[in-house]
Design a protein around this motif. Structure first.
Motif, short mmCIF file in Angstrom:
data_model
loop_
_atom_site.label_atom_id
_atom_site.label_comp_id
_atom_site.label_asym_id
_atom_site.label_seq_id
_atom_site.Cartn_x
_atom_site.Cartn_y
_atom_site.Cartn_z
N GLN A 39 1.01 -1.54 0.22
CA GLN A 39 0.25 0.07 -0.11
C GLN A 39 0.95 1.28 -0.32
O GLN A 39 1.66 1.20 0.71
CB GLN A 39 -0.98 -0.03 0.67
CG GLN A 39 -1.74 1.22 1.30
CD GLN A 39 -2.92 1.15 1.86
OE1 GLN A 39 -3.18 0.07 2.96
NE2 GLN A 39 -4.10 2.02 1.84
N PRO A 40 1.22 1.98 -1.36
CA PRO A 40 1.89 3.09 -1.52
C PRO A 40 1.12 4.24 -0.03
O PRO A 40 -0.47 3.83 0.03
CB PRO A 40 1.87 3.56 -2.74
CG PRO A 40 1.53 2.12 -3.72
CD PRO A 40 0.41 1.79 -2.48
N PRO A 41 1.20 5.01 0.08
CA PRO A 41 1.00 6.73 0.97
C PRO A 41 -0.09 6.79 0.33
O PRO A 41 0.03 7.41 -1.08
CB PRO A 41 2.29 7.76 0.87
CG PRO A 41 3.31 7.15 0.56
CD PRO A 41 2.84 5.36 -0.37
N GLY A 42 -1.03 7.50 0.79
CA GLY A 42 -2.04 7.88 0.09
C GLY A 42 -2.48 7.16 -0.95
O GLY A 42 -3.92 7.52 -1.74
N LYS A 43 -2.68 5.39 -0.93
CA LYS A 43 -3.24 5.26 -2.51
C LYS A 43 -3.75 3.35 -1.67
O LYS A 43 -3.76 3.29 -0.55
CB LYS A 43 -2.10 5.07 -3.48
CG LYS A 43 -1.53 5.43 -4.22
CD LYS A 43 -0.84 5.38 -4.71
CE LYS A 43 -0.14 6.19 -5.41
NZ LYS A 43 0.66 6.36 -6.59
N GLU A 44 -4.21 2.91 -2.28
CA GLU A 44 -5.22 1.78 -2.46
C GLU A 44 -4.06 0.64 -1.67
O GLU A 44 -2.95 0.82 -3.61
CB GLU A 44 -6.13 0.72 -3.28
CG GLU A 44 -7.35 2.50 -3.14
CD GLU A 44 -8.58 2.29 -2.05
OE1 GLU A 44 -8.87 3.57 -1.44
OE2 GLU A 44 -8.85 1.16 -2.30
N ARG A 45 -4.33 -0.74 -1.58
CA ARG A 45 -3.40 -1.45 -1.25
C ARG A 45 -3.68 -2.65 -2.55
O ARG A 45 -5.23 -2.30 -3.10
CB ARG A 45 -3.97 -2.66 -0.30
CG ARG A 45 -3.41 -3.79 0.02
CD ARG A 45 -3.70 -4.39 1.84
NE ARG A 45 -5.11 -4.77 1.82
CZ ARG A 45 -5.00 -5.68 2.07
NH1 ARG A 45 -5.20 -5.37 3.49
NH2 ARG A 45 -6.52 -5.90 2.65
N GLU A 46 -2.33 -2.63 -2.90
CA GLU A 46 -2.57 -3.72 -4.20
C GLU A 46 -1.52 -5.06 -4.02
O GLU A 46 -0.72 -4.72 -3.94
CB GLU A 46 -1.67 -2.96 -5.65
CG GLU A 46 -0.60 -2.68 -5.12
CD GLU A 46 -0.10 -1.36 -5.89
OE1 GLU A 46 -0.68 -1.06 -6.98
OE2 GLU A 46 1.15 -1.16 -6.22
N GLU A 47 -2.15 -5.51 -4.77
CA GLU A 47 -1.53 -6.86 -4.92
C GLU A 47 0.33 -7.39 -5.43
O GLU A 47 -0.13 -6.61 -6.66
CB GLU A 47 -2.17 -8.39 -4.97
CG GLU A 47 -1.71 -9.59 -5.76
CD GLU A 47 -2.57 -11.04 -5.80
OE1 GLU A 47 -3.60 -10.32 -5.79
OE2 GLU A 47 -1.37 -12.14 -6.36
N VAL A 48 0.88 -7.63 -4.74
CA VAL A 48 1.96 -7.70 -6.04
C VAL A 48 2.30 -8.87 -6.51
O VAL A 48 2.77 -8.66 -6.79
CB VAL A 48 3.00 -8.11 -4.56
CG1 VAL A 48 4.70 -7.42 -6.01
CG2 VAL A 48 3.53 -6.21 -3.84
N ALA A 49 2.37 -10.58 -5.64
CA ALA A 49 2.31 -11.16 -6.51
C ALA A 49 2.19 -12.11 -5.79
O ALA A 49 1.09 -12.36 -3.90
CB ALA A 49 3.72 -11.84 -6.16
N ARG A 50 1.33 -13.78 -5.68
CA ARG A 50 0.59 -14.69 -4.92
C ARG A 50 1.70 -16.08 -5.49
O ARG A 50 2.61 -16.39 -6.68
CB ARG A 50 -0.57 -14.91 -4.85
CG ARG A 50 -0.97 -15.66 -6.39
CD ARG A 50 -2.56 -15.28 -6.44
NE ARG A 50 -2.89 -14.23 -5.77
CZ ARG A 50 -4.64 -13.43 -5.96
NH1 ARG A 50 -5.63 -15.64 -5.89
NH2 ARG A 50 -5.14 -13.42 -5.47
N ILE A 51 1.78 -17.08 -4.21
CA ILE A 51 2.13 -18.63 -4.46
C ILE A 51 1.29 -19.24 -4.11
O ILE A 51 0.84 -19.38 -2.76
CB ILE A 51 3.98 -18.54 -3.66
CG1 ILE A 51 4.38 -19.65 -4.51
CG2 ILE A 51 3.66 -18.18 -3.05
CD1 ILE A 51 5.23 -19.86 -4.25
N ASN A 52 1.38 -20.69 -5.15
CA ASN A 52 0.61 -22.23 -3.97
C ASN A 52 0.90 -23.06 -3.55
O ASN A 52 2.45 -22.65 -3.30
CB ASN A 52 -0.79 -22.42 -5.57
CG ASN A 52 0.36 -23.23 -6.32
OD1 ASN A 52 1.46 -23.17 -6.29
ND2 ASN A 52 -0.63 -23.80 -7.94
N VAL A 53 0.28 -23.90 -3.02
CA VAL A 53 1.03 -25.28 -2.04
C VAL A 53 2.37 -25.40 -2.81
O VAL A 53 3.01 -26.02 -2.37
CB VAL A 53 -0.24 -25.47 -1.45
CG1 VAL A 53 -1.15 -24.74 -0.91
CG2 VAL A 53 -0.90 -25.81 -2.63
N VAL A 54 1.48 -25.63 -4.32
CA VAL A 54 3.49 -26.32 -4.59
C VAL A 54 4.10 -24.97 -5.49
O VAL A 54 5.21 -26.06 -6.16
CB VAL A 54 2.42 -27.28 -5.61
CG1 VAL A 54 2.17 -28.73 -5.39
CG2 VAL A 54 1.73 -26.55 -6.59
#
Length: 122
Positions: A39-54
Motif C-alpha cells: 500500500q503506497p502512501p495515499g493509495k489503495e492496497r495492491e497485490e504484488v504476487a502470490r504463490i500456491n501450495v506447490v
C-alpha cells in the motif's frame, strides 16, 4: 488461527535490493495460498504476487515479475519477497497474506500481517 509476521523492510536508495520475510504459523505456507500486497502512501492496497501450495507463482504486473521474486520455505514456515532494482514508486507498506482457498488464482485473502515499511529514495 493464522499468524503472520513480516520483517526485512527498511530504507534503500534507488537501484538497491531488499528481501522481505513473513514468518507464518506452523504449516501455513505448506497448506495455504500466500501473497504479498503493498500500500503506497495515499493509495489503495495492491497485490504484488502470490504463490500456491506447490510453489506456482503469479505476479500482478510484468514490471513486478521482472524485479521481484516471491518464494517460500515450508520447512521454515516462511514466505519471502526478493526485491531488486527498487525504485521510489516501490515505496509502500508491504503486507503478507494467506488464504485457505482451494484455488489460489481466485483466492480472497483473509489473514494479514501487520506490515513492514519499504522506503526507496532517489
Amino acid at each position: 488461527q493464522v499468524r503472520l509476521v513480516e520483517s526485512g523492510g527498511g530504507s534503500v536508495q534507488a537501484g538497491g535490493s531488499l528481501r522481505l520475510s513473513c514468518k507464518a504459523s506452523d504449516y501455513t505456507t505448506r497448506d495455504y495460498c500466500m501473497a504479498w500486497f503493498r500500500q503506497p502512501p495515499g493509495k489503495e492496497r495492491e497485490e504484488v504476487a502470490r504463490i500456491n501450495v506447490v510453489g506456482r507463482t503469479a505476479y500482478a504486473a510484468p514490471s513486478l515479475k521482472a524485479r521481484f521474486t516471491i518464494s517460500k520455505d515450508d520447512s521454515k514456515n516462511t514466505l519471502y519477497l526478493q526485491m531488486n532494482s527498487l525504485q521510489p514508486e516501490d515505496t509502500a507498506m508491504y503486507y503478507c497474506a494467506a488464504s485457505a482457498a482451494l484455488s489460489c488464482s481466485k483466492a480472497q485473502f483473509t489473514s494479514w500481517g501487520q506490515g513492514t515499511q519499504v522506503t526507496v529514495s532517489s
